[in-house]
Design a protein around this motif. Structure first.
Motif, PDB file in Angstrom:
ATOM      1  N   SER A 191       0.815  -1.222   0.000  1.00  0.00           N
ATOM      2  CA  SER A 191       0.000   0.000   0.000  1.00  0.00           C
ATOM      3  C   SER A 191       0.848   1.271   0.000  1.00  0.00           C
ATOM      4  O   SER A 191       0.410   2.307  -0.483  1.00  0.00           O
ATOM      5  CB  SER A 191      -0.953  -0.001   1.195  1.00  0.00           C
ATOM      6  OG  SER A 191      -0.238   0.070   2.407  1.00  0.00           O
ATOM      7  N   THR A 236       4.214  -0.577   9.944  1.00  0.00           N
ATOM      8  CA  THR A 236       3.664  -1.185   8.728  1.00  0.00           C
ATOM      9  C   THR A 236       3.370  -2.652   9.022  1.00  0.00           C
ATOM     10  O   THR A 236       3.987  -3.244   9.908  1.00  0.00           O
ATOM     11  CB  THR A 236       4.664  -1.130   7.556  1.00  0.00           C
ATOM     12  OG1 THR A 236       5.798  -1.933   7.898  1.00  0.00           O
ATOM     13  CG2 THR A 236       5.124   0.274   7.237  1.00  0.00           C
ATOM     14  N   GLU A 255       3.078  -5.237   2.793  1.00  0.00           N
ATOM     15  CA  GLU A 255       2.256  -4.516   3.783  1.00  0.00           C
ATOM     16  C   GLU A 255       0.991  -3.942   3.153  1.00  0.00           C
ATOM     17  O   GLU A 255       1.028  -3.477   2.014  1.00  0.00           O
ATOM     18  CB  GLU A 255       3.081  -3.420   4.495  1.00  0.00           C
ATOM     19  CG  GLU A 255       3.891  -2.481   3.610  1.00  0.00           C
ATOM     20  CD  GLU A 255       3.084  -1.471   2.843  1.00  0.00           C
ATOM     21  OE1 GLU A 255       1.965  -1.156   3.252  1.00  0.00           O
ATOM     22  OE2 GLU A 255       3.596  -0.993   1.796  1.00  0.00           O
ATOM     23  N   ASP A 256      -0.099  -4.013   3.905  1.00  0.00           N
ATOM     24  CA  ASP A 256      -1.356  -3.445   3.402  1.00  0.00           C
ATOM     25  C   ASP A 256      -1.897  -2.386   4.367  1.00  0.00           C
ATOM     26  O   ASP A 256      -3.033  -1.946   4.252  1.00  0.00           O
ATOM     27  CB  ASP A 256      -2.403  -4.545   3.181  1.00  0.00           C
ATOM     28  CG  ASP A 256      -2.810  -5.243   4.481  1.00  0.00           C
ATOM     29  OD1 ASP A 256      -2.220  -4.933   5.545  1.00  0.00           O
ATOM     30  OD2 ASP A 256      -3.731  -6.076   4.441  1.00  0.00           O
ATOM     31  N   ASN A 257      -1.050  -1.978   5.329  1.00  0.00           N
ATOM     32  CA  ASN A 257      -1.508  -1.057   6.371  1.00  0.00           C
ATOM     33  C   ASN A 257      -0.295  -0.310   6.903  1.00  0.00           C
ATOM     34  O   ASN A 257       0.674  -0.956   7.327  1.00  0.00           O
ATOM     35  CB  ASN A 257      -2.151  -1.876   7.505  1.00  0.00           C
ATOM     36  CG  ASN A 257      -3.196  -1.096   8.270  1.00  0.00           C
ATOM     37  OD1 ASN A 257      -3.693  -0.078   7.796  1.00  0.00           O
ATOM     38  ND2 ASN A 257      -3.539  -1.581   9.448  1.00  0.00           N
ATOM     39  N   GLY A 285      -3.373   2.488   3.375  1.00  0.00           N
ATOM     40  CA  GLY A 285      -3.585   1.045   3.467  1.00  0.00           C
ATOM     41  C   GLY A 285      -4.670   0.564   2.530  1.00  0.00           C
ATOM     42  O   GLY A 285      -5.516   1.343   2.080  1.00  0.00           O
ATOM     43  N   THR A 316      -6.919  -0.963   3.592  1.00  0.00           N
ATOM     44  CA  THR A 316      -7.643  -1.313   4.820  1.00  0.00           C
ATOM     45  C   THR A 316      -8.766  -0.331   5.118  1.00  0.00           C
ATOM     46  O   THR A 316      -9.291  -0.320   6.223  1.00  0.00           O
ATOM     47  CB  THR A 316      -6.651  -1.287   6.008  1.00  0.00           C
ATOM     48  OG1 THR A 316      -5.827  -0.119   5.888  1.00  0.00           O
ATOM     49  CG2 THR A 316      -5.776  -2.519   6.041  1.00  0.00           C
TER      50      THR A 316
END
Ligand SMILES: NC(=O)c1ccc[n+]([C@@H]2O[C@H](COP(=O)([O-])OP(=O)(O)OC[C@H]3O[C@@H](n4cnc5c(N)ncnc54)[C@H](O)[C@@H]3O)[C@@H](O)[C@H]2O)c1
Length: 369
Positions: A174, A200, A219-221, A239, A241
């Motif tokens: 992200s 992260t 990483e998505d956040n 993110g 998210t």
């Protein structure tokens, strides 16, 4: 003369947003698609059929080396950007590369060098500095309307792509895909960052992508803390998210006031200004609701035609990459990183006033697009 465009990567951004920008340049006789290549046979053939160009190109070199290609668009997955951009610059072409310019600093450093020495111009996404709203915010900050900048918050996120596994594999994530916008915006307002730290991680471990269940590795956040020196800080929240939000993209707090850029920095919806002198909020509606984040392509064509330097500088893209890589490292071990690179402040010359007038004219003749 209509510039020949060579497209490498015919996925979702090409088939949608860039195609619309290319169509407008083509309608004005300024550019046309001369060659396309994608490793995916079906996408390459569909793109070639759409533009009536050779569907049989076998590799990216067939695009970068083509005599009738003046400008190469690198619109592939992120891990490929560095090598493809390098080859295009070495072939003497102008290049627009989607973000990030590369996924390692070594590759990005090579691109900076090549951009200096090769005859081609290099424009790196994101193109957000070009929007009328961002330019107005930048102008207000440089005019001292809110005094010295002290602190800021920025955010950009969404639920995440359901296509392209590479978004969730190493070299994706992200920060590279989304955080890059806010990092670029904040640094354009504050100047280069000096230090970075971050949290992260992978918040959603499995996802469905292109109809397949996959494990998420990138990483998505992320929350990234930027230090601009003299105890002046900013935070970027990003993110895959976030389902929805209704908050400003950018909040900048100065000694004498506050600026909020509404919407997202890649799709602004106007801005708001508080100054202690006024004692009230001023609201500036979006100056050009039709402004598109693919505007970097038109900017590159403008600069090739006029011989003017690009406003968006490769050094700025390099700085953003250094910050994002440092944030990823800090996310792993919790140690803040010093940032070495810098970049020049964006300079919006008089051509932007002409551009605004031309765009207004364009909107009238193209029925609002
Ligand atoms: N999708 C969006 O909303 C969006 C928005 C802004 C920017 N971007 C950026 O645009 C780029 C592309 O994103 P996308 O959503 O179109 O991805 P995508 O997966 O839909 O398309 C990428 C294409 O590149 C092709 N490709 C991969 N390696 C290649 C190579 N070596 N040579 C030729 N083709 C190759 C793939 O086959 C695919 O068709 C990324 O850098 C992304 O960060 C995407």
């Amino acid at each position: 003369m209509s510039l020949g465009l060579g497209v490498i990567g015919c996925g979702s951004v090409f088939a949608g947003p860039y195609r619309a920008m290319i169509e407008r340049l083509r309608a004005d006789g300024r550019a046309h698609v001369a060659a396309v290549y994608d490793v995916d046979d079906g996408k390459r053939r569909r793109a070639a059929a759409h533009y009536d160009v050779d569907p049989q190109l076998r590799d990216p070199d067939a695009v970068t080396d083509a005599d009738d290609v003046d400008v190469v668009l690198v619109l592939t997955s992120m891990n490929e950007h560095g090598a493809l951009t390098k080859a295009a610059l070495e072939a003497g072409k102008h290049v627009l590369v989607e973000k990030p310019m590369a996924t390692s600093l070594g590759e990005a450093a090579e691109l900076l060098e090549l951009a200096e020495t090769s005859p081609g111009l290099l424009v790196c996404a994101p193109h957000i500095l070009l929007s009328p709203t961002f330019r107005a915010v930048h102008g207000a900050v440089r005019d001292g309307r809110i005094g010295e900048l002290l602190t800021a918050r920025a955010r950009y996120g969404w639920a995440g792509p359901w296509w392209g596994e590479w978004f969730y594999a190493p070299g994706g994530g992200s920060l590279f895909d989304l955080g890059v916008y806010n990092v670029t915006s904040l640094c354009a307002l504050f100047g280069p960052a000096r230090r970075v730290t971050a949290m992260t991680g992978v918040a959603i471990r499995e996802r469905e992508v292109d109809g397949r269940r996959i494990s998420v590795e990138a990483e998505d956040n992320a929350h990234v803390l930027l230090d601009f020196g003299d105890a002046r800080f900013a935070v970027v929240t990003t993110g895959f998210t976030m389902q929805r939000y209704r908050s400003p993209a950018i909040e900048v707090y100065g000694r004498a006031g506050t600026i909020q850029l509404l919407g997202d920095d890649w799709a602004p919806e106007g801005w708001e200004l508080w100054t202690n002198d006024d004692g009230a909020w001023r609201v500036f509606p979006e100056a050009d609701p039709h402004w598109q984040w693919t505007e970097g392509l038109r900017h590159l064509v403008d600069c090739v035609e006029s011989g003017r330097p690009t406003v968006t500088r490769p050094e700025h893209a390099y700085h953003a990459l250094e910050i994002m890589l440092a944030a990823q490292d800090a996310g792993r071990d919790g140690v803040a990183r010093t940032i070495e690179s810098g970049f020049p402040d964006p300079v919006y010359d008089a051509s932007f006033a002409e551009l605004d007038a031309a765009r207004a004219h364009d909107r009238r003749s193209h029925g609002g697009l």
